[in-house]
Design an enzyme around this catalytic site. Structure first.
Site, PDB file in Angstrom:
ATOM      1  N   TYR A  56      75.773  52.342  47.384  1.00  0.00           N
ATOM      2  CA  TYR A  56      77.135  52.124  47.857  1.00  0.00           C
ATOM      3  C   TYR A  56      77.541  50.674  47.596  1.00  0.00           C
ATOM      4  CZ  TYR A  56      76.366  56.439  50.581  1.00  0.00           C
ATOM      5  OH  TYR A  56      76.079  57.726  50.980  1.00  0.00           O
ATOM      6  N   HIS A 120      68.012  60.055  48.111  1.00  0.00           N
ATOM      7  CA  HIS A 120      69.441  60.375  48.025  1.00  0.00           C
ATOM      8  C   HIS A 120      69.705  61.653  47.236  1.00  0.00           C
ATOM      9  CE1 HIS A 120      73.530  58.065  48.111  1.00  0.00           C
ATOM     10  NE2 HIS A 120      73.677  59.322  48.449  1.00  0.00           N
ATOM     11  N   SER A 199      80.397  63.853  55.109  1.00  0.00           N
ATOM     12  CA  SER A 199      81.763  64.320  54.820  1.00  0.00           C
ATOM     13  C   SER A 199      82.163  65.498  55.707  1.00  0.00           C
ATOM     14  CB  SER A 199      81.897  64.710  53.343  1.00  0.00           C
ATOM     15  OG  SER A 199      81.717  63.591  52.512  1.00  0.00           O
ATOM     16  N   PRO A 200      81.943  65.404  57.023  1.00  0.00           N
ATOM     17  CA  PRO A 200      82.289  66.517  57.915  1.00  0.00           C
ATOM     18  C   PRO A 200      83.794  66.746  58.026  1.00  0.00           C
ATOM     19  CG  PRO A 200      81.723  64.602  59.207  1.00  0.00           C
ATOM     20  CD  PRO A 200      81.393  64.257  57.781  1.00  0.00           C
ATOM     21  N   LEU A 201      84.576  65.785  57.529  1.00  0.00           N
ATOM     22  CA  LEU A 201      86.035  65.936  57.515  1.00  0.00           C
ATOM     23  C   LEU A 201      86.541  66.108  56.090  1.00  0.00           C
ATOM     24  CD1 LEU A 201      86.924  63.182  60.150  1.00  0.00           C
ATOM     25  CD2 LEU A 201      86.641  65.646  60.513  1.00  0.00           C
ATOM     26  N   ARG A 203      86.042  64.388  53.415  1.00  0.00           N
ATOM     27  CA  ARG A 203      86.525  63.117  52.882  1.00  0.00           C
ATOM     28  C   ARG A 203      87.960  62.796  53.315  1.00  0.00           C
ATOM     29  NH1 ARG A 203      83.009  65.241  49.343  1.00  0.00           N
ATOM     30  NH2 ARG A 203      81.350  63.879  48.624  1.00  0.00           N
ATOM     31  N   GLY A 204      88.249  63.127  54.567  1.00  0.00           N
ATOM     32  CA  GLY A 204      89.550  62.787  55.137  1.00  0.00           C
ATOM     33  C   GLY A 204      90.598  63.863  55.018  1.00  0.00           C
ATOM     34  N   PHE A 205      90.346  64.902  54.256  1.00  0.00           N
ATOM     35  CA  PHE A 205      91.338  65.958  54.077  1.00  0.00           C
ATOM     36  C   PHE A 205      91.652  66.673  55.390  1.00  0.00           C
ATOM     37  CE2 PHE A 205      92.312  67.716  49.645  1.00  0.00           C
ATOM     38  CZ  PHE A 205      93.657  67.849  49.946  1.00  0.00           C
ATOM     39  N   SER A 207      91.535  65.729  58.375  1.00  0.00           N
ATOM     40  CA  SER A 207      92.211  64.936  59.406  1.00  0.00           C
ATOM     41  C   SER A 207      93.712  65.195  59.425  1.00  0.00           C
ATOM     42  CB  SER A 207      91.962  63.442  59.183  1.00  0.00           C
ATOM     43  OG  SER A 207      92.613  63.005  58.005  1.00  0.00           O
TER      44      SER A 207
END
Length: 322
Positions: A56, A120, A199-201, A203-205, A207
């Site tokens: 990262y 990873h 990424s439980p959301l 990647r923001g989608f 929300s």
């Protein structure tokens, strides 16, 4: 903050963690000072599992975490990963590389040991027994406390666990990415391994904040992912609308509803954010209890088959579930 025991370990961690990838420019410009403040607030809230990786920001993320933990090391459970090279394509699980990678991570983090060290991605050219054998030596040397894998197949998890106890398996899991339910979750549950959902959301989608493709910054890596492409974007936004309606009825946000669902499925989510307000919102999800009827309804309005576009492009997908 509610807590849970990390699989096959004596560590207690928060039932929601914090993913740090977005703090290193992956989703557009980031601000180190803001990110450090967010990490500090996480620790104040009892969010102890902090998830990083050497790739990262090409080392930046671990250095950032190291700065944030100065004087606070005993408050955190530090998780980081190795295997990817800086191009996010080349992978190495060779024993010599494992030993080199951990020393570099410890230097950047400026700590004496890593609590949870993940591979990873699985290297298809190196037997998992060799990689995990080298990781096991890191435990014996006191550089690492517990071991994890990421995006590994059920068979690989079993083989790895036979060499050294695996404490966590980290794989993408959300209302929009439920492939692990068929083969992976049964195996980790059988072996006492904690399932960590990145990424439980989505990647923001989920929300509900992303309304148009143009909302993504020009340098936002999500622009390259199939689900965020223009031809898929609007159809996926329409699905979010239904989740937003359910969240309003429950008296919470869409993000909190999705995270509560993830926890109810037995996973430990690590949503990423750079903002304290979103961190606090996510942390509250640990206190939301969903009834069986609510869980069924959530899954009905967001079936995996309705999502348009894959998690990654075809070339990246080939490197998963090995």
């Amino acid at each position: 903050m509610k807590t849970t025991k990390l699989g096959n370990s004596d560590i207690t961690v928060s039932s929601i963690g914090l993913g740090l990838m977005g703090m290193s420019g992956i989703y557009g410009q980031s601000n180190d000072e803001q990110s450090i403040q967010t990490i500090h607030r996480a620790l104040e809230l009892g969010v102890t599992l902090l998830d990083s990786a050497d790739v990262y920001g090409n080392g930046h993320n671990e250095e950032l975490l190291g700065k944030a933990l100065k004087g606070r090391r005993d408050q955190a459970i530090v998780a980081t990963k190795f295997a990817f090279q800086s191009d996010f394509q080349t992978i190495s699980g060779h024993p010599d590389y494992v030993k080199k990678a951990v020393d570099e991570s410890l230097r950047r983090l400026n700590i004496d040991y890593i609590d949870l060290y993940y591979q990873h991605r699985v290297d298809p050219n190196v037997p998992i027994e060799e990689t995990v054998g080298a990781m096991s030596e890191l435990v014996q040397a006191g550089k690492v406390r517990y071991l994890g894998l990421s995006e590994a197949s059920a068979q690989t998890i079993r083989r790895a666990h036979a060499v050294h106890p695996i404490s966590a398996l980290q794989t993408e899991y959300s209302l929009w990415s439920r492939e692990v339910e068929a083969d992976i979750l049964p195996v980790v549950n059988e072996l006492g391994i904690t399932f960590v959902a990145y990424s439980p959301l989505s990647r923001g989608f989920i929300s509900g904040e992303l309304r148009r493709f143009e909302d993504l910054a020009e340098d936002d890596a999500r622009r390259n992912l199939p689900r965020f492409q223009k031809e898929n974007f609007q159809q996926n936004v329409d699905i979010v609308e239904e989740i937003l309606k359910m969240a309003k009825e429950k008296g919470c946000t869409a993000s909190q509803l999705a995270l509560a669902w993830t926890i109810a499925k037995g996973a430990l989510p690590i949503p990423g954010t750079r903002r304290i307000s979103y961190l606090e919102e996510n942390a509250e999800a640990a206190n939301i209890v969903l009834t069986p009827d609510e869980l069924a309804r959530i899954e009905a309005v967001s079936p995996g088959s309705a999502i348009q576009g894959g998690r990654y492009d075809d070339s990246h997908m080939k490197g998963l579930n090995i």
